[in-house]
Design a protein around this motif. Structure first.
Motif, PDB file in Angstrom:
ATOM      1  N   VAL A  25       0.850  -1.179   0.000  1.00 35.37           N
ATOM      2  CA  VAL A  25       0.000   0.000   0.000  1.00 35.37           C
ATOM      3  C   VAL A  25       0.894   1.240   0.000  1.00 35.37           C
ATOM      4  N   LEU A  26       0.659   2.137  -0.970  1.00 34.62           N
ATOM      5  CA  LEU A  26       1.412   3.386  -1.070  1.00 34.62           C
ATOM      6  C   LEU A  26       0.453   4.558  -0.944  1.00 34.62           C
ATOM      7  N   GLU A  27       0.841   5.561  -0.216  1.00 34.93           N
ATOM      8  CA  GLU A  27       0.080   6.799  -0.176  1.00 34.93           C
ATOM      9  C   GLU A  27       0.615   7.626  -1.339  1.00 34.93           C
ATOM     10  N   ASN A  59      -4.821  11.803   0.593  1.00 36.17           N
ATOM     11  CA  ASN A  59      -4.774  10.523   1.302  1.00 36.17           C
ATOM     12  C   ASN A  59      -5.232   9.329   0.465  1.00 36.17           C
ATOM     13  N   THR A  60      -4.957   9.352  -0.810  1.00 38.02           N
ATOM     14  CA  THR A  60      -5.334   8.231  -1.661  1.00 38.02           C
ATOM     15  C   THR A  60      -4.241   7.179  -1.598  1.00 38.02           C
ATOM     16  N   ARG A  61      -4.668   5.972  -1.282  1.00 27.27           N
ATOM     17  CA  ARG A  61      -3.736   4.856  -1.205  1.00 27.27           C
ATOM     18  C   ARG A  61      -3.974   3.928  -2.389  1.00 27.27           C
ATOM     19  N   ARG A  63      -2.457   0.147  -4.260  1.00 26.75           N
ATOM     20  CA  ARG A  63      -1.670  -1.070  -4.093  1.00 26.75           C
ATOM     21  C   ARG A  63      -0.768  -1.170  -5.314  1.00 26.75           C
TER      22      ARG A  63
END
Length: 174
Positions: A25-27, A59-61, A63
């Protein structure tokens, strides 16, 4: 160092179906900001670079494989730098479109003739028109970008006109 990068790219330039991603998971805001800062520090002072980052979401995460995604975006930044004159303008825009994130890298470089747009993502393809032959390369970078976009369940495309720069867009699933 350049040779190691080429060797790694050649190793990675397999079909995306055989590519193993290390998905985490990446911000996206932090990821893009750090990536662009690191890239800008790594570019030599031969050209004046004006880099503008516009992240249109909070704040969008996602994958994604941070290593491969960052290499794909860095490839687009490198191309923008290589194929522009001494005054380089690069605009990066990130936005959410439904279940996707779009990362756009737009430059003020020489652009790509419409007749060549359909081929730019093919492996080993080099653009013929203009001074592109002065820039060294193997024609693997954009095929790698396409492979990484596909491996993330997305796609990549380019909008360009000769003499008016390029806008490369990577769209990947959230």
């Amino acid at each position: 160092m350049y040779k190691r990068q080429i060797d790694k790219l050649l190793q990675d330039s397999i079909d995306y179906k055989g590519l193993r991603l290390d998905v985490n998971v990446l911000e996206i805001n932090t990821f893009i900001q750090q990536l662009t800062e690191d890239w800008q520090k790594s570019v030599t002072g031969e050209k004046e670079i004006k880099l503008q980052v516009n992240v249109q979401m909070e704040n969008t995460r996602i994958r994604a494989d941070a290593y491969h995604l960052s290499r794909a975006i860095r490839n687009l930044l490198e191309n923008a730098w290589k194929y522009s004159d001494d005054q380089v303008q690069i605009d990066i825009t990130c936005r959410r479109i439904g279940r996707y994130v779009e990362i756009s890298v737009k430059d003020n470089g020489q652009g790509i003739d419409k007749s060549e747009l359909k081929n730019v993502f093919k492996r080993n393809y080099r653009i013929v028109k203009g001074g592109n032959r002065k820039v060294k390369g193997y024609g693997l970078g954009l095929s790698y970008v396409r492979m990484i976009a596909r491996a993330h369940g997305g796609k990549v495309w380019v909008e360009s006109e000769w003499g008016k720069g390029c806008n490369f867009v990577i769209r990947i699933k959230i």
